[in-house]
Design an enzyme around this catalytic site. Structure first.
Site, PDB file in Angstrom:
ATOM      1  N   CYS A  62      36.783  45.930  37.294  1.00 31.80           N
ATOM      2  CA  CYS A  62      37.493  45.733  38.571  1.00 31.80           C
ATOM      3  C   CYS A  62      38.657  44.750  38.452  1.00 31.80           C
ATOM      4  O   CYS A  62      39.431  44.591  39.409  1.00 31.80           O
ATOM      5  CB  CYS A  62      36.514  45.247  39.627  1.00 31.80           C
ATOM      6  N   HIS A  79      38.966  39.077  46.212  1.00 26.73           N
ATOM      7  CA  HIS A  79      38.286  40.255  45.643  1.00 26.73           C
ATOM      8  C   HIS A  79      37.310  40.804  46.682  1.00 26.73           C
ATOM      9  O   HIS A  79      37.283  42.003  46.919  1.00 26.73           O
ATOM     10  CB  HIS A  79      37.565  39.854  44.359  1.00 26.73           C
ATOM     11  N   GLU A  86      32.119  33.739  46.361  1.00 27.74           N
ATOM     12  CA  GLU A  86      33.555  33.767  46.077  1.00 27.74           C
ATOM     13  C   GLU A  86      34.302  32.746  46.935  1.00 27.74           C
ATOM     14  O   GLU A  86      35.169  32.020  46.438  1.00 27.74           O
ATOM     15  CB  GLU A  86      34.137  35.159  46.313  1.00 27.74           C
ATOM     16  N   LYS A 117      39.590  45.672  51.167  1.00 29.26           N
ATOM     17  CA  LYS A 117      38.515  46.638  50.941  1.00 29.26           C
ATOM     18  C   LYS A 117      37.883  47.158  52.226  1.00 29.26           C
ATOM     19  O   LYS A 117      37.221  48.196  52.204  1.00 29.26           O
ATOM     20  CB  LYS A 117      37.469  46.033  50.011  1.00 29.26           C
ATOM     21  N   HIS A 139      36.179  49.808  47.743  1.00 31.28           N
ATOM     22  CA  HIS A 139      36.433  49.147  46.454  1.00 31.28           C
ATOM     23  C   HIS A 139      36.940  50.198  45.479  1.00 31.28           C
ATOM     24  O   HIS A 139      36.173  51.028  44.992  1.00 31.28           O
ATOM     25  CB  HIS A 139      35.151  48.502  45.949  1.00 31.28           C
ATOM     26  N   PHE A 142      32.981  43.485  36.641  1.00 29.72           N
ATOM     27  CA  PHE A 142      31.788  43.652  35.810  1.00 29.72           C
ATOM     28  C   PHE A 142      32.123  43.220  34.382  1.00 29.72           C
ATOM     29  O   PHE A 142      33.219  43.469  33.880  1.00 29.72           O
ATOM     30  CB  PHE A 142      31.345  45.118  35.806  1.00 29.72           C
TER      31      PHE A 142
END
Length: 422
Positions: free
Chosen positions: A168, A310, A320, A342, A347, A410
C-alpha cells in the site's frame, strides 16, 4: 551537492469516484463515493460484496489504445495506469514525439497485483493445452513492469523506465523515488504513479482475512468509515494515479502550470519488530519516517497545515493518529487538519498512495479540504490525541502552505512526502 527544486506540473487519475482530473476534482468537492455493489462477489460468496472500481467506457479506452492494442487485452491495471499516466503527461503540456526518444524524461510507475485477469485467462488456456492461443501480448500484460513499459513506449521515454512495488506504500514511494532522481540531476522530468488491479482475484485474500466490512452490502457508499467509532474494516478498491514531476528550471522554461512543489520525503521499514508485523506497523518506524520527511523538507513540524493520512477504517486508525501526534509533537487543537480519501474510494491498495497524492495536490492548488465522509462519531481513541475540530466533515476552504502525505503498507513499510503550495 546542489539540489534541484522539484515541482508538480501535471496530474492524471483513474479513481473509483472519478476518471480524469475534472471528474475527480468535482467528486472530491462533493464528497462523492465510488464504492458500489458487485453481483459477481455475491455469486462467489464473498462476505464483503462491495468495492471501489473506476468506470471505464469503451470511448475512454479508444482515446488511449489502438484497436490492435485492445485485441486480446485483459489487464485492468495497465488500462488504469495508462489512462492516468498519459493524462498527467498531457496535463503538463508535454508533446509526444513519434520519432524521437526523450532522454530527459522517464517514469517510475508502481504496481501491486498486475494482470490478474490475464493470468487467469492464460492459466485456463495452458491447462486446456491451448498455449499457442495465448496471443502475442500475454507477457507484457502480466509482467510487473507492464504499466511503465506501456507508458515508456507511448510517450517515448528515454530516461529511467521502471516499476516499484511496496504494497500500500507503492504510489507514495514511486513519487519519492522520482522526486529524488530529479533532485540529484539524473532526469529533468519523471512521470510518477502507481496502479492496482481489482476484482475477486485481488480482493479475495483480504476477504479471507476478515478485515473487510460485511454489513454494508445493501448500502455500499456508507461502508468505508475512516476514523469513525463504528468503522468495520476497509473497502477494497483499485485504479491509478499519476503526477508529472519536473525540475523547477524545466517547468519555468516551458511556462508550465505548477500545481505544487515537493520539498522532501522519507521511506523506511519497521523490520517487523516492536509490534510491527507483516500486517501491522512498527510505531517507532512510522514516527521516524514522518520525522525524517519533515527534516528532509527543511521545515519545522509546526509548519505542517494539513495531513492526508493512510487511515483505512480499521482498528489501526487510532494508532496512526497517535503516531502523527508523537512525531510532530502536536495534539489537541494544535494538531494539523487531517483527512482520508478512502471514505470515497475505498482502499485502492498499491494505487492508494498515488491517487491520494493527486487529491492532496488538488487541495493545495485549489486551497480547500475535502470532507471525511461517513464520519458521524469520531473514534474515542483518536479524540484522546487530537481535537475533533481538526477533522473536517464537509468541504472546507482553507488557505494553507504545507501538506504531509503518508502511506503505510503490508510488510511494515512506510513513506511520507511533504508538498508545498507554489
Amino acid at each position: 551537492m546542489s539540489k534541484t527544486r522539484v515541482v508538480v506540473t501535471g496530474l492524471g487519475v483513474c479513481a473509483p469516484n472519478g476518471v480524469g482530473i475534472n471528474a475527480f476534482t468535482e467528486a472530491l468537492m462533493q464528497g462523492k463515493s465510488g464504492i458500489r455493489f458487485f453481483s459477481e462477489l455475491e455469486k462467489l460468496k464473498f462476505s464483503c460484496q462491495i468495492g471501489g472500481m473506476p468506470l471505464i467506457s469503451e470511448t475512454i479506452k479508444s482515446n488511449y489504445f489502438t484497436p490492435l492494442q485492445l485485441r486480446n487485452f485483459n489487464s485492468a491495471g495497465i488500462l488504469y495506469g495508462v489512462v492516468a499516466g498519459v493524462e498527467a503527461w498531457q496535463d503538463a503540456g508535454l508533446p509526444i514525439d513519434e520519432e524521437t526518444c526523450d532522454f530527459d524524461s522517464g517514469t517510475i510507475f508502481g504496481v501491486g497485483s498486475l494482470g490478474v485477469d490475464k493470468y487467469r485467462e492464460s492459466i485456463y488456456k495452458i491447462d486446456e493445452g491451448n498455449t499457442r492461443r495465448l496471443g502475442s501480448t500475454s507477457v507484457q500484460q502480466t509482467m510487473s513492469s507492464g504499466v511503465s513499459a506501456y507508458l515508456g513506449g507511448m510517450l517515448g521515454l528515454g530516461n529511467l523506465v521502471t516499476s516499484n512495488s511496496a504494497a500500500c506504500t507503492t504510489g507514495t514511494e514511486a513519487i519519492l523515488m522520482a522526486y529524488e532522481r530529479i533532485k540529484y540531476g539524473k532526469a529533468k522530468r519523471m512521470l510518477a504513479g502507481s496502479s492496482s488491479d481489482g476484482g475477486p482475484y485481488v480482493w479475495g485474500g483480504f476477504d479471507a482475512l476478515r478485515i473487510l466490512p460485511s454489513k454494508y452490502n445493501d448500502q455500499p457508499t456508507q461502508a468505508s468509515r475512516p476514523m469513525a467509532a463504528d468503522a468495520a474494516g476497509f473497502v477494497p478498491g483499485c485504479g491509478a494515479g499519476a503526477l508529472m514531476l519536473e525540475s523547477l528550471e524545466s517547468a519555468q522554461e516551458r511556462g508550465a502550470t505548477i500545481y505544487a512543489e515537493i520539498l522532501g520525503g522519507s521511506s523506511n521499514s519497521g523490520g517487523q519488530r516492536n509490534e510491527g508485523s507483516m500486517t501491522a506497523p512498527n510505531p517507532i518506524a512510522v514516527r521516524r519516517c514522518i520525522e525524517d520527511a519533515v527534516s528532509d523538507a527543511g521545515i519545522e513540524a509546526s509548519a505542517i497545515d494539513v495531513i492526508n493520512g493512510h487511515l483505512t477504517a480499521t482498528t489501526k486508525d487510532g494508532l496512526e493518529i497517535e503516531n502523527w501526534s508523537e512525531a510532530l509533537g502536536r495534539s489537541g487543537v494544535d494538531f494539523p487538519y487531517i483527512n482520508s480519501l478512502k471514505g470515497m474510494t475505498g482502499h485502492c491498495l498499491a494505487a492508494s498512495g498515488s491517487i491520494e497524492s493527486v487529491a492532496s495536490v488538488l487541495e493545495l492548488k485549489q486551497q480547500f479540504l475535502f470532507p471525511n465522509v461517513n464520519l458521524n462519531d469520531v473514534h474515542p481513541e483518536i479524540l484522546k490525541h487530537i481535537s475533533e475540530s481538526r477533522i473536517p466533515k464537509k468541504k472546507t476552504p482553507l488557505a494553507f502552505n504545507y501538506l504531509a502525505k503518508a502511506s503505510f503498507g503490508f510488510g511494515d513499510v512506510n513513506c511520507c512526502l511533504i508538498f508545498k503550495s507554489f
